[in-house]
Enzyme design. Structure first.
Site, mmCIF file in Angstrom:
data_model
loop_
_atom_site.group_PDB
_atom_site.id
_atom_site.type_symbol
_atom_site.label_atom_id
_atom_site.label_comp_id
_atom_site.label_asym_id
_atom_site.label_seq_id
_atom_site.Cartn_x
_atom_site.Cartn_y
_atom_site.Cartn_z
ATOM 1 N N CYS A 80 0.751 -1.158 -0.032
ATOM 2 C CA CYS A 80 -0.070 -0.156 0.028
ATOM 3 C C CYS A 80 0.974 1.229 0.119
ATOM 4 O O CYS A 80 1.607 1.382 -0.969
ATOM 5 C CB CYS A 80 -0.705 -0.009 1.292
ATOM 6 N N HIS A 187 -3.986 -5.034 -0.823
ATOM 7 C CA HIS A 187 -3.626 -5.430 0.609
ATOM 8 C C HIS A 187 -3.887 -7.144 0.667
ATOM 9 O O HIS A 187 -4.883 -7.531 0.773
ATOM 10 C CB HIS A 187 -4.849 -4.778 1.407
ATOM 11 N N GLU A 189 -3.020 -8.746 3.092
ATOM 12 C CA GLU A 189 -3.383 -9.490 4.284
ATOM 13 C C GLU A 189 -5.107 -9.558 4.375
ATOM 14 O O GLU A 189 -5.513 -9.871 5.413
ATOM 15 C CB GLU A 189 -2.952 -8.464 5.471
#
Length: 205
Positions: A80, A187, A189
């Site tokens: 990011c 992202h 995650e």
């Protein structure tokens, strides 16, 4: 050992949880000495570009990071805003970036095609991997989908450094790779099995 760079910006725990699910050893590193013996580095980031750069510069970690990444060639992945910090500069601020992958971070709002779209670009989006991109070499037989949340995008100076693109009004550089240095705008995650596979591939590069 995977070291996640903690300079006060980014959700470190989310990455620790993800690596734990993948049975990959990872720890938080918040000081220069703690980066020693890292085999891989993760540079997370959220929020404003200048704020993230200022925090990294003030953390005492930058010099050690440059030694590890540029001299010792330890692989690193910026995520990011951590990806955007790899660039030379950003429309979002006035501070210089790390300059590890030549390019500029541009605002969707400054592009006539994307300025009319809702901001930020938020939600799930397909990635179009560049043929032969090592970061996508395993586990991506279907079209990968990743979660995005951003209003600025990386514009690589050398398109040979681009590993994948995504579309939001325009095709933009969503994943970049230059030698041991990698960056992803999305992202991982928050991107379920695709995010896990991307990080596994990074660990195995």
């Amino acid at each position: 050992m995977i070291k996640i760079v903690d300079y006060g910006v980014g959700n470190i725990q989310a990455f620790l949880n993800l690596f734990k699910r993948c049975a990959i050893d990872a720890v938080r590193s918040d000081g220069p000495d703690s980066l020693d013996e890292a085999t891989r580095l993760i540079l997370p980031g959220v929020g404003h570009f200048d704020h993230a750069m200022a925090r990294l510069n003030a953390s005492g970690l930058r010099g050690k990071l440059e030694e590890m990444v540029l001299e010792k060639q330890v692989p690193i992945m910026g995520i990011c805003v951590g990806m955007q910090m790899l660039a030379d500069s950003s429309d979002e601020g006035s501070l210089p970036g790390l300059g590890w992958i030549p390019g500029k971070v541009r605002a969707f709002a400054n592009n006539p095609t994307t300025s009319v779209l809702p901001m930020p670009h938020m939600g799930w989006n397909n990635l179009s991997a560049v043929p032969g991109a090592k970061i996508f070499s395993r586990g991506f037989d279907d079209v990968p989908q990743f979660y995005f949340l951003h209003s600025f995008y990386f514009d690589a100076e050398n398109k040979g450094d681009v590993s994948a693109t995504a579309e939001y009004g325009i095709n933009f550089d969503a994943v970049v790779s230059k030698g041991n240095i990698h960056g992803v705008q999305c992202h991982p995650e928050k991107s379920h099995r695709w995010g896990e596979q991307l990080l596994k591939n990074f660990v195995e590069l």
